[in-house]
Design a protein around this motif. Structure first.
Motif, PDB file in Angstrom:
ATOM      1  N   GLU A  99      93.045  64.353  53.511  1.00 45.43           N
ATOM      2  CA  GLU A  99      93.331  65.315  54.575  1.00 45.43           C
ATOM      3  C   GLU A  99      94.785  65.759  54.505  1.00 45.43           C
ATOM      4  O   GLU A  99      95.672  64.983  54.121  1.00 45.43           O
ATOM      5  CB  GLU A  99      93.065  64.690  55.954  1.00 45.43           C
ATOM      6  N   ARG A 132      93.594  68.886  58.853  1.00 44.61           N
ATOM      7  CA  ARG A 132      93.528  68.382  60.233  1.00 44.61           C
ATOM      8  C   ARG A 132      94.701  68.993  60.989  1.00 44.61           C
ATOM      9  O   ARG A 132      95.862  68.804  60.606  1.00 44.61           O
ATOM     10  CB  ARG A 132      93.613  66.850  60.261  1.00 44.61           C
ATOM     11  N   THR A 174      94.558  60.444  54.938  1.00 43.68           N
ATOM     12  CA  THR A 174      95.579  61.496  54.976  1.00 43.68           C
ATOM     13  C   THR A 174      96.394  61.422  53.688  1.00 43.68           C
ATOM     14  O   THR A 174      96.736  60.336  53.216  1.00 43.68           O
ATOM     15  CB  THR A 174      96.516  61.266  56.186  1.00 43.68           C
TER      16      THR A 174
END
Ligand code: TLP
Length: 351
Positions: free
Chosen positions: A76, A102, A130
């Motif tokens: 992400e 995101r 992430t």
């Protein structure tokens, strides 16, 4: 006469740029043999205090390459809700890098580390990890707002502490530097990669720079070629880019003063509200006039003033070197006429 305030991308190359383009020494840049491109890349890296830079046709390509450099498929990327990479780059984060975006809402488009920290996904069986934090400086649709240096440092330290990378979309990096009164080096010293546009406020006809380490930039050249951005005698473009890089930053103060002037004058018009701008972008809220932004924009166009709607109730006014103070005054008058408004008392201040 047309007063074009849609963007700072609309500037025409200056006579110096055109001269430099005509006289540019060139070679085949795919072989790394264009001396003018090589000079531009060295100067960009030097000015930003990084190891290396690569010349690419657009900001979109620069961001696309940077995201690819800093991520792996299935990760992400965290950015602010209004980010250009999320809204205006045709999902290239997903298409080219295979990553999800995101988004996090932040006041004035400026993320803080504590907000980012909450959005970082822990390692686990269900979550896409992430990989990258992206910050846009200045934040375009938030109205050209600037990241304070301490906030960039905190975000970078926090991200690096978790093994995450930070990319700065500095399409208008030099406007941020002008506002903060610091060299661009200080703004980017903690982030991993930066892209900045020569073709926005700096006035070059084409081009962006991606900047980072030597190893990253070697890979960036491969991704640029994959994306069809391997240009040949690109020195004719780099020559204008060099002038934009060396000479244009010192002119940005005038654009910022024009934006402040416009905002102060617009704040006096009944039905219109604006925030005090930090740089060269003013978001003009016309909801109080009862006229939808698209219609407002069309009416302005019939008066020779171009401004785009950026939401159903807001237009964007962007100052640049091809519109002087007199042009801004004429634009303000046209906006007042479209708003059908009388001037408010001059004591009324900005919100
Ligand atoms: N912004 C353009 C439009 O796309 C909206 C403009 O007129 O402001 N990052 C940021 C923050 C940008 O504002 C832009 C362009 C880009 C990236 C993309 O640059 P290009 O247009 O060169 O691909």
């Amino acid at each position: 006469m047309i007063i074009d305030l849609r963007s700072d991308t609309v500037t025409k190359p200056t006579p110096e740029m055109r001269r430099a383009m005509a006289e540019a020494e060139v070679g085949d840049d795919v072989y790394g043999e264009d001396p003018t491109v090589n000079r531009l890349e060295r100067r960009a890296a030097e000015i930003l205090g990084k190891e290396a830079a690569v010349f690419v046709p657009t900001g979109t390509m620069a961001n696309t390459i940077a995201i690819k450099l800093n991520t792996e498929h299935g990760q992400e990327v965290i950015c602010e809700t209004r980010a250009h990479i999320f809204n205006s780059e045709l999902s290239m984060t997903a298409w080219f890098s295979g990553c999800f975006v995101r988004t996090v809402n932040a006041e004035d488009g400026i993320l803080r580390w504590n907000q980012i920290r909450e959005a970082v996904r822990p390692l686990g069986p269900h979550w896409a990890p992430t990989g990258l934090i992206e910050i846009e400086n200045t934040s375009n649709t938030a109205g050209g707002t600037v990241y304070p240096l301490a906030v960039i440092r905190e975000i970078s330290e926090g991200a690096h502490g978790l093994g995450l990378k930070v990319h700065m979309d500095g399409a208008r990096l030099f406007n941020a530097a002008e506002y903060l009164g610091v060299p661009v080096q200080e703004i980017v010293s903690n982030v991993d990669t930066v892209q900045f546009c020569l073709s926005k406020a700096l006035g070059a006809p084409v081009g962006s720079m991606i900047v980072g380490t030597e190893a990253q930039m070697q890979r960036a050249r491969l991704y640029r070629k994959r994306l069809g951005g391997g240009m040949r005698q690109a020195g004719v473009l780099a020559a204008a880019g060099l002038i934009a890089l060396e000479d244009s930053p010192r002119l940005l103060g005038a654009d910022h003063a024009n934006a402040r002037f416009a905002a102060e004058a617009l704040a006096k018009i009944h039905g219109i509200s604006v925030k005090k701008p930090q740089t060269n972008i003013v978001i003009v809220d016309v909801s109080g006039t009862g006229i939808p932004a698209a219609e407002f924009s069309a009416k302005l166009k019939s008066k020779g003033v171009l401004m785009n709607g950026v939401s159903p109730t807001q237009l964007r006014l962007v100052t640049h070197y091809d519109v002087d103070r007199e042009g801004v005054e004429l634009a303000v008058r046209a906006i007042a006429e479209v708003a059908g408004a009388l001037q408010r008392s001059s004591t009324q201040s900005l919100n």
